[in-house]
Motif scaffolding. Structure first.
Motif, PDB file in Angstrom:
ATOM      1  N   THR A  50       0.975  18.307 -11.560  1.00 41.10           N
ATOM      2  CA  THR A  50       0.214  19.545 -11.745  1.00 41.10           C
ATOM      3  C   THR A  50       1.018  20.650 -12.414  1.00 41.10           C
ATOM      4  N   THR A  79      -9.153  15.261  -8.856  1.00 38.02           N
ATOM      5  CA  THR A  79      -7.976  15.767  -9.556  1.00 38.02           C
ATOM      6  C   THR A  79      -8.376  16.629 -10.749  1.00 38.02           C
ATOM      7  N   THR A 110      -6.485  20.081 -10.541  1.00 37.19           N
ATOM      8  CA  THR A 110      -5.288  20.286 -11.364  1.00 37.19           C
ATOM      9  C   THR A 110      -5.294  21.591 -12.168  1.00 37.19           C
TER      10      THR A 110
END
Length: 887
Positions: free
Chosen positions: A623, A801, A805
């Motif tokens: 990330t 995600t 992210t």
DNA sequence: AAATTCACG
DNA sequence: ACGTACGTGAATTTA
């Protein structure tokens, strides 16, 4: 012996087998474009072993042309009800053709016909010309082709091993001749191809009948010879089905193919094409196999020799030719570069390389001047490591240019390695070995003899020289050059300085805690053994499981892969069942604090300065966050008071100084408000509202914040967290202990009240599916190869995600900018204060008393003005004698 | 080397 | 029906 040998491969069948043979490791076979490669890999393995085993002079891979063939015209439901090919396999099919091109093997398909028919037809032609024929397939039905001249090789489990069906072997194995296989099919049908045969007749019955009557046709001619029976009735009734099924099972040997034996002569691989293809697929083992055969054949050396000079104090003058842009690498074998021995260094450019294993040479004024010259741009691998290492040698690295470790991380967080050799290989640069290869792994790690060391170092320099420019261009193409030049590269130096500063640890305080914990732990231990009625290893979940769930017969709440789960959430549900639970929970908490933090920290205090010097890993997280190792200073206890006391041991390095801590308040939710553009969320932050209370009012339909109870606020807070994490009703229900239905309702209401958030979530998942990656506000990228996976788990994970992210990553961008700004301020104002730690949304400083008034204003100001968002950033600050007191 | 647990944001 | 919260690192046991 026939001089010519024809290899015929059933392409679809082998692809299918390969795909499922390597299905478990599907996620490991993904290239950098997100393409799955397991079927290609398996196909390649099969090819290698088959080619070696049979040494054909001609070869062809036949593929099915499409969904419908002439067989569908004969029988509507032919191959009906088959689940469709997984997309992870379909996407590989075009690349299989490329693989075959590389192998110099033609592939062929024919509209309306299946691969079998092509194979059957060509095999017949070849037999007529006295070829020996080998058919490779995963499908036993093709054994009908086996003859005196044709072997059918059917793949076994692993794909690269085959079982050879000659006519004799068919008879031995199946009890019928190859020709009779279609008669079996006619009688028994085929469930996978979805045609029926005769009711109640399976393979066993079919074989029995064929032994008696030889063929389907003959059977029906002499049907009256059969005694009346249920089976006889079925045979009469299903006569049409039987003949249709036999026909469907019959491989055509007269398909209108437009390819001849002359077209499929095998002349060997196209090495260059194959090499390029392997790079694209990221097939390292096949690549090195290519290299080996190349050397064996003497066609080409694996690697060109690298030319270098050995540097010594008598020839340092030569380095004066180094101007403008140079490359440098400092070798420290230990992972911890604050303590590692120095193994050697290499300096140079594309034209000249100098190596040495004597780092004292670096302090030679000539070399030092180059490294400290602001006008000489230096390309490195891992600028932070290099900066710290040189700092230990009394040299200040000044003008870093390309850092290929950082560049490579920004380009793709997935394909990143802290090993220069490995990283170079990822970028298709192969003239270098990995450190594991040269120095050995684990306990075997050692410096090799000098020539090998120097060669390796010289190759490292050449790799840095080559890759820096290339990666720079790729960053520009991705619009990531600002991220590199304005954030990550300057940050590397800021982090280096923080690591070097270190933070002082009060050893006495820890020692004192150590004795306290030892005493309390042994007390609890005794109680637990009494309650359990035996002594066992409390640190072993396995042994604890036996005691709790077998001996004490407590209810089993959850299981792990290997046995009973004894994690906190499980133990908490068992509280009240037995007094032993409270003791175990207590023991766990205390022993964690003691082993990880008290004992753990004591082990890593440097004796020279009584400080701990962490290493921030800048190129690890998916990330953009940092991580902290050896020791990890980003997970020092804070939530539970007993653990929090550990922070009393973190003290300023000098008398008359204090610790200042400053943190962002709800930075991720503010980032969420910014990037979603949601009006309601933005309003709440602009009005300075308590965001969890606001969410509570909205999702519970309350009048105003006065109606928000602590419990309602807690639930709303969990919803907010859930949104940031990529919400699921199940996850939320588990987290706050409500039903999944209620959780779902919460989420729906949330999306109604914050429609911008809903819109953003849908859009980022959509975007990820289209372009394969998501981005942060600073253009940090994360590729999500599983986003289009057919596996629910993998795909769902990638979807969450995709939502999380950009939020977590943008927050990371912001604090990184703040850190660079802050370090600049400290320098510009000539302050003595030092930035020591970063804990994701928090910065910790040590500050001399005379600077405290300034610093407690300056730090929050710099942090909240790091970037300009559509909502304000809020920063809090606190200071005290120790980290504990800065609250 | 993998699995489990638990510390942090 | 599937079976999940996002991102980390260290200590410990077990295979």
């Amino acid at each position: 012996m026939a001089k010519d040998k024809l290899l015929l491969i059933d392409g679809n069948s082998i692809a299918f087998r390969s795909f499922f043979a390597l299905h478990n490791s599907l996620s490991k076979f993904v290239n950098k474009n997100g393409l799955h490669t397991n079927a290609i890999f398996g196909f390649n393995k099969m090819l290698d072993s088959i080619l070696e085993q049979y040494q054909p002079t001609a070869a062809l891979v036949a593929f099915d042309a499409g969904k419908t063939t002439f067989r569908n015209g004969k029988f509507d439901n032919y191959k009906g009800g088959r689940s469709k090919t997984p997309p992870e396999l379909s996407e590989q099919m075009p690349y299989l053709r490329e693989l075959l091109t590389g192998y110099g093997i033609k592939s062929y398909e024919l509209p309306n016909y299946e691969a079998d028919d092509i194979i059957g037809t060509l095999a017949k032609e070849a037999e007529a010309q006295d070829y020996a024929v080998v058919v490779v397939t995963g499908d036993r039905d093709l054994t009908q082709l086996s003859s005196e001249k044709t072997i059918v090789a059917v793949t076994k489990k692993g794909v690269s091993e085959v079982e050879e069906y000659t006519p004799a072997y068919v008879e031995e194995k199946l009890g019928v001749t190859p020709k009779q296989i279609i008669d079996i099919k006619g009688l028994a049908g085929d469930t996978s191809d979805n045609y029926p045969g005769v009711t109640k007749v399976g393979e066993k019955t079919a074989i029995k009948l064929l032994k008696q009557f030889d063929s389907l046709e003959n059977l029906y001619e002499h049907l009256d010879e059969l005694k009346p029976s249920k089976m006889k009735e079925h045979l009469i009734e299903d006569r049409d089905n039987a003949f249709i099924s036999k026909d469907l099972a019959t491989i055509r040997r007269d398909a209108p193919i437009e390819i001849s034996l002359d077209d499929v002569q095998y002349a060997g691989i196209n090495e260059e094409y194959l090499r390029e293809f392997y790079h694209q697929m990221n097939f390292k083992s096949f690549l090195s196999k290519l290299d080996q055969t190349a050397t064996q054949d003497g066609v080409e050396a694996v690697k060109k020799e690298v030319v270098f000079n050995v540097l010594n104090k008598d020839n340092v003058e030569q380095l004066q030719s180094l101007k403008g842009e140079i490359d440098f690498y400092l070798e420290m074998l230990d992972k911890n570069y604050h303590l590692s021995d120095f193994t050697g260094f290499v300096i140079g450019n594309a034209d000249n390389i100098w190596v040495s294993d004597d780092v004292e040479l670096l302090n030679n004024s000539k070399i030092k001047a180059i490294l400290e010259d602001p006008k000489i741009k230096i390309n490195v691998f891992d600028s932070k490591r290099t900066y710290v290492g040189l700092h230990r040698l009394g040299i200040k690295l000044t003008a870093v240019n390309f850092d290929i470790l950082l560049q490579s991380y920004l380009l793709d967080t997935n394909d990143n390695s802290n090993d220069l050799g490995q990283l170079a290989h990822e970028h298709d640069y192969d003239a270098i070995d990995t450190d594991d290869d040269v120095y050995g792994k684990g306990a075997k790690r050692a410096v090799p003899e000098q020539t090998e060391l120097f060669n390796h170092l010289a190759r490292k320099l050449a790799a840095i020289n080559f890759l820096g420019k290339q990666l720079d261009q790729e960053l520009v193409k991705n619009e990531q050059n600002n991220l590199y030049w304005d954030i990550e590269l300057p940050l590397a130096i800021v982090l280096a300085k923080m690591e070097i500063s270190g933070i002082k640890v009060d050893r006495n305080r820890l020692n004192q805690m150590q004795s306290e914990f030892t005493e309390r732990l042994s007390e609890i231990e005794t109680n637990i053994y009494n309650e359990a009625g035996e002594e066992f290893n409390l640190n072993s979940p396995k042994q604890l499981g036996v005691v709790l769930f077998e001996k004490l017969k407590l209810p089993i709440i959850k299981k792990t892969k290997t046995g009973y789960s004894t994690a906190v959430d499980v133990l908490e549900k068992l509280q009240g069942e037995s007094p032993i639970i409270d003791n175990i929970l207590n023991y766990r908490t205390l022993s964690k604090i003691k082993s990880t933090y008290v004992d753990g920290l004591l082990k890593v205090i440097h004796t020279t300065d009584e400080k701990v010097h962490t290493t921030y890993v800048q190129t690890l997280t998916q990330t953009g966050r940092l991580s902290s190792i050896d020791p990890n200073l980003q997970n020092i206890p804070v939530r539970i008071e007993e653990g929090r006391k550990i922070r009393q041991a973190f003290v300023p390095a000098r008398e008359g100084w204090h610790i200042l801590s400053s943190d962002y308040s709800q930075i991720e939710l503010r980032v969420l408000a910014h990037i979603t553009g949601d009006q309601n969320l933005q309003e709440a932050f602009k009005n300075g509202e308590d965001i969890h209370a606001t969410t509570a009012v909205k999702i519970f339909g309350l009048k105003d914040a006065s109606e928000v109870t602590p419990n309602i606020r807690r639930q709303a807070k969990a919803v907010n967290f859930g949104i940031v994490y990529g919400i699921s009703d199940y996850g939320l229900s588990q987290n706050i202990g409500i039903s999944r239905k209620d959780a779902k309702k919460f989420i729906e209401t949330y999306f109604k009240e914050f429609p911008g958030v809903k819109k953003y979530i849908d859009e980022s998942v959509q975007l990820a599916k289209e372009q394969g990656y998501v981005e942060t506000i600073a253009h940090r990228r994360r590729y999500l190869p599983d986003i289009n996976s057919s596996s629910f788990n993998l795909r769902s994970f990638a979807e969450r995600t995709a939502m999380n992210t950009p939020i977590q990553g943008s927050a990371a961008d912001i604090i990184k900018i703040a850190m660079i700004d802050m370090e600049n301020e400290l320098e510009k104002r000539n302050l003595k204060s030092r930035m020591l730690l970063q804990v994701h949304d928090e910065l910790i400083f040590e500050v001399p008393d005379e600077e405290m008034t300034l610093m407690k204003e300056l730090v929050p100001k710099v942090m909240d003005s790091a970037v300009k968002l559509d909502v304000p950033l809020k920063v809090g600050a606190a200071w005290g004698n120790t980290w504990y007191d800065a609250k």
